[in-house]
Design an enzyme around this catalytic site. Sequence first.
Site, PDB file in Angstrom:
ATOM      1  N   ASP A  42     -12.988   1.272   3.996  1.00  0.00           N
ATOM      2  CA  ASP A  42     -12.232   2.166   4.880  1.00  0.00           C
ATOM      3  C   ASP A  42     -12.681   2.013   6.337  1.00  0.00           C
ATOM      4  O   ASP A  42     -12.501   2.941   7.141  1.00  0.00           O
ATOM      5  CB  ASP A  42     -12.345   3.634   4.434  1.00  0.00           C
ATOM      6  CG  ASP A  42     -11.000   4.361   4.500  1.00  0.00           C
ATOM      7  OD1 ASP A  42     -10.026   3.769   4.999  1.00  0.00           O
ATOM      8  OD2 ASP A  42     -10.932   5.524   4.064  1.00  0.00           O
ATOM      9  N   LYS A  84       0.866  -1.181   0.000  1.00  0.00           N
ATOM     10  CA  LYS A  84       0.000   0.000   0.000  1.00  0.00           C
ATOM     11  C   LYS A  84       0.900   1.228   0.000  1.00  0.00           C
ATOM     12  O   LYS A  84       1.890   1.269   0.727  1.00  0.00           O
ATOM     13  CB  LYS A  84      -0.868  -0.024   1.266  1.00  0.00           C
ATOM     14  CG  LYS A  84      -1.466   1.322   1.711  1.00  0.00           C
ATOM     15  CD  LYS A  84      -2.768   1.643   1.017  1.00  0.00           C
ATOM     16  CE  LYS A  84      -3.337   2.989   1.418  1.00  0.00           C
ATOM     17  NZ  LYS A  84      -3.936   3.057   2.724  1.00  0.00           N
TER      18      LYS A  84
END
Length: 454
Positions: free
Chosen positions: A358, A225
Amino acid sequence: MDFGIRCRGWLRRNTFAASILLFGIANTFAQIAIAEDVKPVQTVVVRAGRLFDPVAGRMLDRPVIVIVGNKINSVSNGNPPSTSGATLIDLGDATLLPGFIDVHTHLTSDAGSFGYEGLGISSPRAALIGAKNARLTLLAGFTTVRNVGAEGYSDVALRDAINAGDVIGPRMQVSGPPLGITGGHCDNSLLPFEFHHSAEGVADGPDAVMHRVREVIKYGADVIKFCASGGVFSKGDNPLLEQYSPEEMKVLVEESHRLGRKVATHAHSAISIKDAVRAGVDSIEHGIFLDDEGIALMKEHNTFLVPTSYPLFWFEENEPQMHLPPWVIEKSAIIIPAAKKNMAKAFRAGVRVALGTDAGVYPHGLNGGEFWSMVELGLTPTQALQSGTVNAAELMGWADRIGAIREGMFADMVAVKGNPLTDIRQLQHVQFVMKDGVVYKNEIAEPNSATHTR
Ligand SMILES: [Zn+2]
């Protein structure tokens, strides 16, 4: 010094210890072999009113699924086959769906620990927060998640604890610390200079980026990421600007792919999205200021969009109670309307979508809200369901094992009352959860049905 020579020397000097060690290893293998020989393989038959097949994009009536051990053995419809000794789970009129997949979670942090409060949370404490949230996520019907960003490799510890059966939670792919520039969204700029504090994933320049990719893989990352642009919850950066340069992104993606890892990119600004797509990333996370050129590039490169749209709706309703730092309130006022508009445009254009929530910026366990949020912005219920099953499985490189209820796949499935294609909000109220053939939740329980629970 060469490890092989050192190791052989140690063995010569410690022959007694070595023979005990080798005997111990052989003995352990023998025990494993015996344990596997005698372990009974459970057979479970699940019956329901309908089954959603995300590959075909349609419902199948009166499905019967036979599960042997942790895998799906057969899928048919009509009457259950006579399988002696099998446990029958009759879900009545409920709809059976593949276990949901969330490709953007933050299991090791809780909403409310933004800003300075978060600085007091250690990595071991974060792992334990993760254990709590992993359970909530699984019970919400998400049998697989991709966790994108955790300091101290607390996500690696959580993944390994789940795989070992020590804690209950979804299958996980994890990134460890996210990569980013000094002072960027993936750094931590809360403390003044004299503390000399940098987040663990900070790397500036192509060489440092390459080293950091290798480092996070060394310590357990399944996926890489990184932050291509500024973000909302970070202090002192701007979501409208690019952070990594195109050269740094190119090295990062090439090295990750060379080492067999996919790349997930936090990208808000239009330029950061386009440079990340050109660099070859596998998914754009958020994509707030995605423009027409960016949409065309994503379609050309087959890049997934992970729109994280539920927080847009959740924050609109809950922001006043959240006691957010002032910079977050300021940025979210710009982000939320832009995101809604641009996600809707991307959906209309047919950009491929993988579901990501999220979760962690709002309370865990509400992940199912992402389905109706995406429908609100223009996906059909079928497309929303595909994004959280087959598409997400493809993005994770696991399309051969999860994301559909098909023969040979892991027995990961959920059920809701009614038909979610006519009432998408049902997906936020999952009433049956099975992962790996084990039932973790069953609120449907028809008479005469039996369940294997733990
Ligand atoms: Zn995130």
